[in-house]
Write a protein that holds these residues in place. Structure first.
Motif, PDB file in Angstrom:
ATOM      1  N   GLY A   1       0.734  -1.438  -0.125  1.00 32.66           N
ATOM      2  CA  GLY A   1      -0.045   0.180  -0.117  1.00 32.66           C
ATOM      3  C   GLY A   1       0.818   1.447  -0.154  1.00 32.66           C
ATOM      4  N   ALA A   2      -0.049   2.467  -0.208  1.00 28.96           N
ATOM      5  CA  ALA A   2       0.738   3.890  -0.169  1.00 28.96           C
ATOM      6  C   ALA A   2      -0.576   4.490   0.481  1.00 28.96           C
ATOM      7  N   VAL A   3       0.524   6.268   1.534  1.00 35.89           N
ATOM      8  CA  VAL A   3      -0.888   6.693   1.575  1.00 35.89           C
ATOM      9  C   VAL A   3       0.609   8.038   1.032  1.00 35.89           C
ATOM     10  N   PHE A   4      -1.033   9.500   0.691  1.00 38.63           N
ATOM     11  CA  PHE A   4      -0.080  10.822   0.300  1.00 38.63           C
ATOM     12  C   PHE A   4      -0.704  11.105   1.659  1.00 38.63           C
ATOM     13  N   VAL A   5       0.424  12.315   1.631  1.00 40.08           N
ATOM     14  CA  VAL A   5       0.184  13.701   3.159  1.00 40.08           C
ATOM     15  C   VAL A   5      -0.363  14.716   2.235  1.00 40.08           C
ATOM     16  N   PHE A   6      -0.876  15.288   2.181  1.00 43.18           N
ATOM     17  CA  PHE A   6      -1.234  16.490   1.630  1.00 43.18           C
ATOM     18  C   PHE A   6      -0.976  17.563   2.985  1.00 43.18           C
ATOM     19  N   ASP A   7      -0.622  18.481   3.084  1.00 46.86           N
ATOM     20  CA  ASP A   7      -0.683  20.016   4.260  1.00 46.86           C
ATOM     21  C   ASP A   7      -1.690  20.847   3.872  1.00 46.86           C
ATOM     22  N   ASN A   8      -2.134  21.779   4.813  1.00 46.30           N
ATOM     23  CA  ASN A   8      -3.332  22.801   4.375  1.00 46.30           C
ATOM     24  C   ASN A   8      -2.418  24.154   4.085  1.00 46.30           C
ATOM     25  N   THR A   9      -2.343  24.669   3.677  1.00 43.53           N
ATOM     26  CA  THR A   9      -1.382  25.831   3.305  1.00 43.53           C
ATOM     27  C   THR A   9      -1.288  27.026   3.612  1.00 43.53           C
ATOM     28  N   GLY A  10      -3.717  26.928   4.136  1.00 44.42           N
ATOM     29  CA  GLY A  10      -3.595  28.179   3.922  1.00 44.42           C
ATOM     30  C   GLY A  10      -4.351  28.145   5.706  1.00 44.42           C
ATOM     31  N   ASN A  11      -5.698  28.757   6.260  1.00 48.55           N
ATOM     32  CA  ASN A  11      -5.904  29.302   7.130  1.00 48.55           C
ATOM     33  C   ASN A  11      -6.848  28.712   8.441  1.00 48.55           C
ATOM     34  N   SER A  12      -7.273  27.089   7.308  1.00 50.43           N
ATOM     35  CA  SER A  12      -8.550  26.515   7.990  1.00 50.43           C
ATOM     36  C   SER A  12      -7.699  25.424   8.908  1.00 50.43           C
ATOM     37  N   ASP A  13      -8.116  25.430   9.785  1.00 51.81           N
ATOM     38  CA  ASP A  13      -8.536  24.363  11.355  1.00 51.81           C
ATOM     39  C   ASP A  13      -8.125  23.252  11.121  1.00 51.81           C
ATOM     40  N   TRP A  14      -8.342  23.018   9.101  1.00 47.99           N
ATOM     41  CA  TRP A  14      -8.214  21.098   9.186  1.00 47.99           C
ATOM     42  C   TRP A  14      -6.969  21.642   8.483  1.00 47.99           C
ATOM     43  N   THR A  15      -5.603  20.880   8.898  1.00 51.40           N
ATOM     44  CA  THR A  15      -4.586  21.530   9.097  1.00 51.40           C
ATOM     45  C   THR A  15      -3.530  19.871   7.298  1.00 51.40           C
ATOM     46  N   LYS A  16      -4.326  19.185   7.678  1.00 46.10           N
ATOM     47  CA  LYS A  16      -3.402  18.006   6.911  1.00 46.10           C
ATOM     48  C   LYS A  16      -4.554  16.975   6.340  1.00 46.10           C
ATOM     49  N   PHE A  17      -4.581  16.878   5.170  1.00 40.94           N
ATOM     50  CA  PHE A  17      -5.470  15.356   4.866  1.00 40.94           C
ATOM     51  C   PHE A  17      -4.190  14.428   3.808  1.00 40.94           C
ATOM     52  N   SER A  18      -4.844  13.446   4.237  1.00 41.65           N
ATOM     53  CA  SER A  18      -3.928  11.901   3.655  1.00 41.65           C
ATOM     54  C   SER A  18      -5.375  11.177   2.508  1.00 41.65           C
ATOM     55  N   LEU A  19      -4.302  10.436   1.546  1.00 36.96           N
ATOM     56  CA  LEU A  19      -5.301   9.299   0.760  1.00 36.96           C
ATOM     57  C   LEU A  19      -4.595   7.954   0.653  1.00 36.96           C
ATOM     58  N   GLY A  20      -5.078   7.427   1.524  1.00 39.58           N
ATOM     59  CA  GLY A  20      -4.870   6.104   0.897  1.00 39.58           C
ATOM     60  C   GLY A  20      -5.494   4.583   0.719  1.00 39.58           C
ATOM     61  N   PHE A  21      -4.067   4.010   0.214  1.00 42.45           N
ATOM     62  CA  PHE A  21      -4.822   2.894  -0.638  1.00 42.45           C
ATOM     63  C   PHE A  21      -3.765   1.683  -0.038  1.00 42.45           C
ATOM     64  N   ASN A  22      -4.263   0.554   0.305  1.00 38.96           N
ATOM     65  CA  ASN A  22      -3.861  -0.322   1.265  1.00 38.96           C
ATOM     66  C   ASN A  22      -4.522  -1.932   0.596  1.00 38.96           C
ATOM     67  N   TYR A  23      -3.446  -3.026  -0.044  1.00 38.12           N
ATOM     68  CA  TYR A  23      -4.052  -4.005   0.114  1.00 38.12           C
ATOM     69  C   TYR A  23      -3.588  -5.111   1.424  1.00 38.12           C
ATOM     70  N   GLN A  24      -4.292  -6.409   1.680  1.00 40.99           N
ATOM     71  CA  GLN A  24      -4.315  -7.105   2.822  1.00 40.99           C
ATOM     72  C   GLN A  24      -4.725  -8.320   2.648  1.00 40.99           C
ATOM     73  N   ASN A  25      -4.092  -9.205   2.758  1.00 41.86           N
ATOM     74  CA  ASN A  25      -4.949 -10.599   3.009  1.00 41.86           C
ATOM     75  C   ASN A  25      -5.274 -10.676   4.098  1.00 41.86           C
ATOM     76  N   VAL A  26      -6.072 -10.750   4.545  1.00 41.96           N
ATOM     77  CA  VAL A  26      -6.596 -10.492   5.644  1.00 41.96           C
ATOM     78  C   VAL A  26      -7.227 -11.710   6.611  1.00 41.96           C
ATOM     79  N   ASN A  27      -7.069 -13.609   5.549  1.00 43.49           N
ATOM     80  CA  ASN A  27      -7.163 -14.527   5.995  1.00 43.49           C
ATOM     81  C   ASN A  27      -6.613 -15.227   5.186  1.00 43.49           C
ATOM     82  N   ASN A  28      -5.315 -16.565   5.874  1.00 41.58           N
ATOM     83  CA  ASN A  28      -5.117 -16.507   4.318  1.00 41.58           C
ATOM     84  C   ASN A  28      -5.504 -18.906   5.134  1.00 41.58           C
TER      85      ASN A  28
END
Length: 511
Positions: free
Chosen positions: A104-131
């Motif tokens: 998987g991978a995660v991408f992080v985006f910092d908010n450079t504006g004045n919003s209280d939402w300081t950071k966003f992330s977008l993630g994709f992940n594959y997992q073998n939850v049961n073998n």
């Protein structure tokens, strides 16, 4: 003894099957410990931590904890060992597999504006939850034969509905009976046409049946059970940080099921009492289940202060749409009436329809779960983390046009809500990390013995090279169960002590 070969002659659609049961519901409702080496080394106790791609599987808010983007891939060696005891006879079977357990991978985006939402992330992940790779071998002198499996299905059924008609081949009869009456009649057909069963001459015109198998002193049985393939989960994650102390996240999960099960029972040592006596039985079943599912998760992590983190997350039920394919064959030897005591004269009868039965697709809703988490951070030196999960297995439910009332009632009455605990710790020495964990999962059964409690531990280590790091983990879990050989008729159980041990290596790259 030789297993009968099967090949496809026809595809059969059955409008109602009764082939699914409580064990199927439990299989797809249970997830193994899976993910990155760091996650596994701490026994998955990441609900209040985040900062790991597999931590999203516990709490989707965890991806917003990342300070920079990351890519991770994990390779896992799976090892299963089963010690079984059946009427005093001990046996062992094991199985190993190697697979990509996580990527998987995660991408992080910092908010450079004045919003209280300081950071966003977008993630994709594959997992073998049961073998599902697992092998079990059982042997012993049993008190009940597989003849009772066929007899249970046959009692009270019209002889014309479980036998081949004049001029009809066994394959044609198996198909026609399945289309008209379903799974149970097919099982009775296999028993009757292989001469395991016969009409009861004292039935007074009612279609009652007797077994041609006699075993006053027990029957010598060997039973093998082998499963394979996987339950994989693909996650799309969106998370955000609000001000300095709150992280929120959402997962949308796609599930893919591929499950194969092969069972084979061989029985010898029957009593040779008359010219109808069965002397040997072999019964083979091959099941293939496949399908897809959907679930979602929502979670939050609160930074109480520099040291304390609290987390809460909700995992929705998973809504599966599944398909089953089944092939079966029976091989039976009976005595020759000329000399019932001469085994070399025994007759061989094989009922191998050479048909893959394709059942109508059905739906399964697995239980949701709620997790509360706590973590304490010791500055840059280490941390300790704890997760508690509540999950009601009794809420699992099958759905289909023709209904699963009996199965759902059994699930509701036999399974219960469980309390599950995970504890993990990490200690850092500059770029080097040491990790350990412990987990406990209550039995999902009300009786606590069909499947027992699960206990597990884990250890691991990691080293950061700056822009990339390597992590290694070993985890082991032990669980006992009493496994029935069949769900009806031959319901004797084998006591099984299962140990599942895994080694995981993860490579992580910072973006």
């Amino acid at each position: 003894m030789k297993k009968i070969g099967l090949f496809i002659l026809s595809v059969l659609a059955v409008s109602f099957s009764n082939a699914q049961d409580i064990t199927d519901a439990l299989r797809y409702s249970t997830n193994q410990l899976s993910g990155t080496a760091r996650y596994r080394a701490m026994s998955g106790a990441f609900g209040a931590l985040g900062g790991d791609l597999s931590a999203m599987a516990t709490n989707p808010a965890g991806s917003a904890v990342f300070s920079t983007g990351e890519i991770a891939i994990s390779l896992t060696s799976y090892n299963n060992d089963n010690d079984a005891s059946y009427f005093g006879t001990a046996t062992n079977a094991s199985d190993s597999a190697f697979d990509i357990g996580q990527a998987g991978a995660v991408f992080v985006f910092d908010n450079t504006g004045n919003s209280d939402w300081t950071k966003f992330s977008l993630g994709f992940n594959y997992q073998n939850v049961n073998n599902f790779n697992d092998n079990l071998f059982v042997a012993g002198i049993g008190t009940t034969s597989v003849d009772q499996y066929f007899l249970t299905y046959a009692q009270g059924l019209d002889i014309a509905n479980i036998s081949a008609q004049p001029g009809e081949s066994l394959t044609e009869a198996y198909i026609d009976i399945g289309r008209a009456f379903g799974f149970g009649h097919q099982q009775a057909f296999l028993g009757y046409e292989s001469f395991i069963l016969d009409l009861d001459p004292s039935g007074n015109g009612i279609d009652e049946y007797i077994s041609n198998a006699s075993y006053a002193s027990g029957v010598d049985q060997e039973y093998s059970y082998a499963t394979s393939d996987y339950n994989r989960k693909f996650t799309f994650n969106l998370a955000a940080q609000y001000k300095e102390n709150l992280y929120l996240g959402l997962n949308l999960n796609s599930h893919v099921v591929d499950y194969r099960r092969s069972t084979f029972i061989s029985e010898i040592g029957f009593d040779r009492v008359n010219d109808f006596s069965v002397t040997e039985i072999e019964f083979a079943n091959e099941l293939y289940t496949y399908g897809t599912g959907f679930s979602f998760q929502a979670g939050a992590i609160a930074k109480v202060n520099d040291d304390v983190r609290l987390g809460v997350s909700y995992q929705s039920p998973t809504w599966y749409r599944l398909n089953d394919e089944l092939s079966q064959a029976v091989r039976v030897f009976t005595v020759d009436p000329v000399d019932i005591n001469d085994p070399s004269l025994d007759f061989e009868d094989v009922v191998a329809p050479n048909v893959i039965t394709l059942f109508d697709d059905y739906r399964l809703r697995t239980p949701g779960e709620l997790t509360g988490s706590f973590a304490y951070i010791f500055g840059k030196q280490g941390l300790i983390s704890f997760d508690y999960t509540r999950k009601d297995f009794g809420s699992a439910e099958f759905k289909q046009n023709t209904g699963f009332n009996a199965e759902n009632t059994l699930i509701s009455n036999s399974l219960k809500a469980t309390n599950n605990y995970r504890l993990g710790a990490e200690y850092r020495i500059e770029a080097f990390s040491l990790r350990g964990g412990y987990r406990f999962e209550e039995s999902p059964y009300e009786n606590g013995s069909t499947i027992g409690d699960l206990t597990g531990f884990s250890v691991g280590a990691g080293y950061s090279f700056g822009g990339w790091k390597l992590d290694l983990a070993y985890d082991q879990a032990q669980q006992e169960r009493n496994q029935q050989l069949f769900n009806v008729g031959l319901t004797d159980t084998a006591f099984v002590d299962n140990i599942n041990s895994n080694v995981t290596l993860t490579l992580t790259l910072k973006l």
